[in-house]
Design a protein around this motif. Structure first.
Motif, PDB file in Angstrom:
ATOM      1  N   VAL A  42       0.159   4.901   7.188  1.00 54.89           N
ATOM      2  CA  VAL A  42       0.108   5.818   8.335  1.00 54.89           C
ATOM      3  C   VAL A  42      -1.232   5.701   9.054  1.00 54.89           C
ATOM      4  O   VAL A  42      -1.287   5.535  10.282  1.00 54.89           O
ATOM      5  CB  VAL A  42       0.355   7.278   7.894  1.00 54.89           C
ATOM      6  CG1 VAL A  42       0.025   8.247   9.036  1.00 54.89           C
ATOM      7  CG2 VAL A  42       1.803   7.476   7.467  1.00 54.89           C
ATOM      8  N   VAL A  43      -2.333   5.790   8.296  1.00 53.88           N
ATOM      9  CA  VAL A  43      -3.649   5.739   8.947  1.00 53.88           C
ATOM     10  C   VAL A  43      -3.912   4.353   9.531  1.00 53.88           C
ATOM     11  O   VAL A  43      -4.614   4.220  10.545  1.00 53.88           O
ATOM     12  CB  VAL A  43      -4.786   6.157   7.981  1.00 53.88           C
ATOM     13  CG1 VAL A  43      -4.643   7.626   7.597  1.00 53.88           C
ATOM     14  CG2 VAL A  43      -4.841   5.279   6.736  1.00 53.88           C
ATOM     15  N   MET A  44      -3.335   3.313   8.933  1.00 54.12           N
ATOM     16  CA  MET A  44      -3.479   1.979   9.507  1.00 54.12           C
ATOM     17  C   MET A  44      -2.739   1.878  10.838  1.00 54.12           C
ATOM     18  O   MET A  44      -3.215   1.229  11.778  1.00 54.12           O
ATOM     19  CB  MET A  44      -2.968   0.920   8.528  1.00 54.12           C
ATOM     20  CG  MET A  44      -3.858   0.720   7.320  1.00 54.12           C
ATOM     21  SD  MET A  44      -3.278  -0.582   6.199  1.00 54.12           S
ATOM     22  CE  MET A  44      -3.809  -2.027   7.107  1.00 54.12           C
ATOM     23  N   GLY A  45      -1.573   2.519  10.932  1.00 58.11           N
ATOM     24  CA  GLY A  45      -0.842   2.534  12.197  1.00 58.11           C
ATOM     25  C   GLY A  45      -1.633   3.224  13.293  1.00 58.11           C
ATOM     26  O   GLY A  45      -1.698   2.735  14.432  1.00 58.11           O
ATOM     27  N   MET A  62       0.839  -1.188   0.000  1.00 55.08           N
ATOM     28  CA  MET A  62       0.000   0.000   0.000  1.00 55.08           C
ATOM     29  C   MET A  62       0.878   1.244   0.000  1.00 55.08           C
ATOM     30  O   MET A  62       2.080   1.180   0.231  1.00 55.08           O
ATOM     31  CB  MET A  62      -0.922  -0.006   1.216  1.00 55.08           C
ATOM     32  CG  MET A  62      -1.786  -1.263   1.357  1.00 55.08           C
ATOM     33  SD  MET A  62      -2.910  -1.548  -0.015  1.00 55.08           S
ATOM     34  CE  MET A  62      -4.106  -0.235   0.227  1.00 55.08           C
ATOM     35  N   ASP A  63       0.253   2.387  -0.220  1.00 56.54           N
ATOM     36  CA  ASP A  63       0.995   3.649  -0.225  1.00 56.54           C
ATOM     37  C   ASP A  63       1.291   4.103   1.202  1.00 56.54           C
ATOM     38  O   ASP A  63       0.716   3.586   2.177  1.00 56.54           O
ATOM     39  CB  ASP A  63       0.182   4.721  -0.955  1.00 56.54           C
ATOM     40  CG  ASP A  63      -1.081   5.078  -0.184  1.00 56.54           C
ATOM     41  OD1 ASP A  63      -1.179   6.215   0.288  1.00 56.54           O
ATOM     42  OD2 ASP A  63      -1.962   4.196  -0.031  1.00 56.54           O
ATOM     43  N   THR A  64       2.191   5.080   1.323  1.00 53.50           N
ATOM     44  CA  THR A  64       2.620   5.553   2.636  1.00 53.50           C
ATOM     45  C   THR A  64       1.454   6.096   3.458  1.00 53.50           C
ATOM     46  O   THR A  64       1.336   5.818   4.661  1.00 53.50           O
ATOM     47  CB  THR A  64       3.698   6.638   2.479  1.00 53.50           C
ATOM     48  OG1 THR A  64       4.810   6.081   1.777  1.00 53.50           O
ATOM     49  CG2 THR A  64       4.167   7.144   3.836  1.00 53.50           C
ATOM     50  N   GLY A  65       0.586   6.882   2.831  1.00 49.75           N
ATOM     51  CA  GLY A  65      -0.533   7.476   3.555  1.00 49.75           C
ATOM     52  C   GLY A  65      -1.443   6.425   4.173  1.00 49.75           C
ATOM     53  O   GLY A  65      -1.888   6.565   5.321  1.00 49.75           O
ATOM     54  N   THR A  66      -1.720   5.352   3.426  1.00 49.36           N
ATOM     55  CA  THR A  66      -2.576   4.289   3.953  1.00 49.36           C
ATOM     56  C   THR A  66      -1.901   3.578   5.117  1.00 49.36           C
ATOM     57  O   THR A  66      -2.544   3.246   6.122  1.00 49.36           O
ATOM     58  CB  THR A  66      -2.933   3.288   2.840  1.00 49.36           C
ATOM     59  OG1 THR A  66      -3.629   3.985   1.799  1.00 49.36           O
ATOM     60  CG2 THR A  66      -3.826   2.173   3.379  1.00 49.36           C
ATOM     61  N   ILE A 111       5.123   3.375  13.909  1.00 50.28           N
ATOM     62  CA  ILE A 111       6.439   3.057  13.332  1.00 50.28           C
ATOM     63  C   ILE A 111       6.409   1.681  12.679  1.00 50.28           C
ATOM     64  O   ILE A 111       6.933   1.488  11.570  1.00 50.28           O
ATOM     65  CB  ILE A 111       7.535   3.116  14.410  1.00 50.28           C
ATOM     66  CG1 ILE A 111       7.650   4.527  14.978  1.00 50.28           C
ATOM     67  CG2 ILE A 111       8.880   2.675  13.830  1.00 50.28           C
ATOM     68  CD1 ILE A 111       8.638   4.641  16.135  1.00 50.28           C
ATOM     69  N   GLY A 112       5.784   0.712  13.356  1.00 45.43           N
ATOM     70  CA  GLY A 112       5.705  -0.637  12.807  1.00 45.43           C
ATOM     71  C   GLY A 112       4.969  -0.693  11.484  1.00 45.43           C
ATOM     72  O   GLY A 112       5.291  -1.521  10.617  1.00 45.43           O
ATOM     73  N   SER A 113       4.004   0.184  11.288  1.00 46.37           N
ATOM     74  CA  SER A 113       3.250   0.228  10.036  1.00 46.37           C
ATOM     75  C   SER A 113       4.043   0.873   8.901  1.00 46.37           C
ATOM     76  O   SER A 113       3.625   0.797   7.743  1.00 46.37           O
ATOM     77  CB  SER A 113       1.935   1.000  10.235  1.00 46.37           C
ATOM     78  OG  SER A 113       1.063   0.269  11.076  1.00 46.37           O
TER      79      SER A 113
END
Length: 326
Positions: A7-10, A1-5, A39-41
């Protein structure tokens, strides 16, 4: 997935962790878990920095060792150790568990993209790419953002994201079902297909298609179960010639060939050089095939310059080749 996704998943996993009775009532643990899930995401995509070196290194290594089985196990230990060093009041076990879940989920959702990952390394270097979710999926990103907004408005985060992920499981099942229907429709058009690559787009019912049989390549699009073949190419095996063999030794060409499963080739001879080009058929966009690998060789078959990557015009490709060193 992209970085933004990611981030929101984290953030969502940090909210989901509030259902854990060892996390919710303990401020130090809750804050540490939130940092760990964020961070893990992200951490498996640290190999994105390889793009600063060159495209060949990036293509060959992105989503490789950083998404492998050892990495999935080691990243959480590293992240947990650092966080716990600065916040020793946190519950170490539950900090590690939620950080481990975040890293695992990152790699797991990447498997559903057309790009895929080498998640089975070191047991296998095969790319695992299920091709049902686009790298950026508006629905997946949007439902996470909606969950975060509802959380900010005062809803309990744990139950909010429990509902979100319940909906997403259903969404993924729908995507698998739709892809199966597209593959079935493709087989009706090309019944003797030996390989079918169906790649998702950002639109739910729209798919990119690349198909091969013994004699031809077919490139098309599907909307629902309606398949349109847009291009056909004769399938000619890559010849065993001195020019081709010399080009294959180039780092850009070899990186492309290690990554692309469906491609055609061209060789052109000019007055003072040869041009060898490999063209990936999976990414047709407005009649153009942007993912290529090109090498120029002198009459003695030394590589003069080369390039691999996404290029959307011949003019830009020529500029890239003109400035790249041997």
């Amino acid at each position: 997935m992209d970085t933004g996704t990611h981030v929101v998943m984290g953030l969502a996993l940090g909210g989901l962790a509030t259902l854990d009775p060892a996390v919710a009532p303990h401020t130090a643990t809750a804050s540490s878990v939130m940092i760990g899930t964020i961070i893990g995401s992200q951490i498996p995509d640290i190999d994105t920095v390889l793009k600063l070196r060159n495209n060949a290194v990036y293509i060959r290594n992105h989503r490789g060792i950083t998404h492998s089985v050892p990495a999935v196990l080691l990243w959480p230990l590293l992240i947990t150790g650092i966080i716990f060093f600065f916040n020793p009041d946190a519950n170490l076990l539950h900090l590690w568990l939620w950080t481990q879940f975040a890293v695992f989920l990152h790699v797991f959702v990447d498997i559903f993209n057309a790009y895929g990952t080498q998640a089975l390394r070191p047991f296998s270097c095969k790319w695992v790419a299920l091709g049902v979710i686009n790298t950026f999926d508006p629905f997946i990103f949007g439902i996470h953002v909606a969950g975060l907004v509802v959380w900010i408005m005062g809803a309990p985060p744990g139950y909010t994201f429990l509902v979100v992920y319940g909906i997403l499981i259903f969404y993924y099942l729908l995507r698998f079902s739709e892809k199966r229907q597209v593959v079935k429709a493709v087989k009706q058009i090309v019944p003797d297909a030996t390989q079918i690559v169906v790649a998702p787009t950002m639109k739910f019912h729209h798919w990119k298609i690349a198909v091969m049989n013994e004699n031809e390549f077919f490139v098309g699009r599907a909307q629902g179960t309606t398949v349109r073949i847009l291009d056909k190419f004769k399938r000619v095996p890559v010849p065993d010639t001195p020019v081709i063999n010399a080009a294959k030794k180039d780092t850009n060409i070899s990186a492309f060939l290690s990554f692309s499963p469906v491609y055609r080739w061209e060789v052109k001879e000019f007055d003072d050089y040869y041009e060898v080009r490999f063209i990936d058929l999976r990414y047709r966009s407005n009649g153009h095939y942007p993912f290529v690998a090109v090498a120029h060789l002198d009459p003695d078959l030394n590589v003069i310059n080369s390039y691999t990557g996404w290029i959307f015009s011949e003019e830009k490709l020529r500029k890239k080749l003109a400035i790249l060193p041997n």
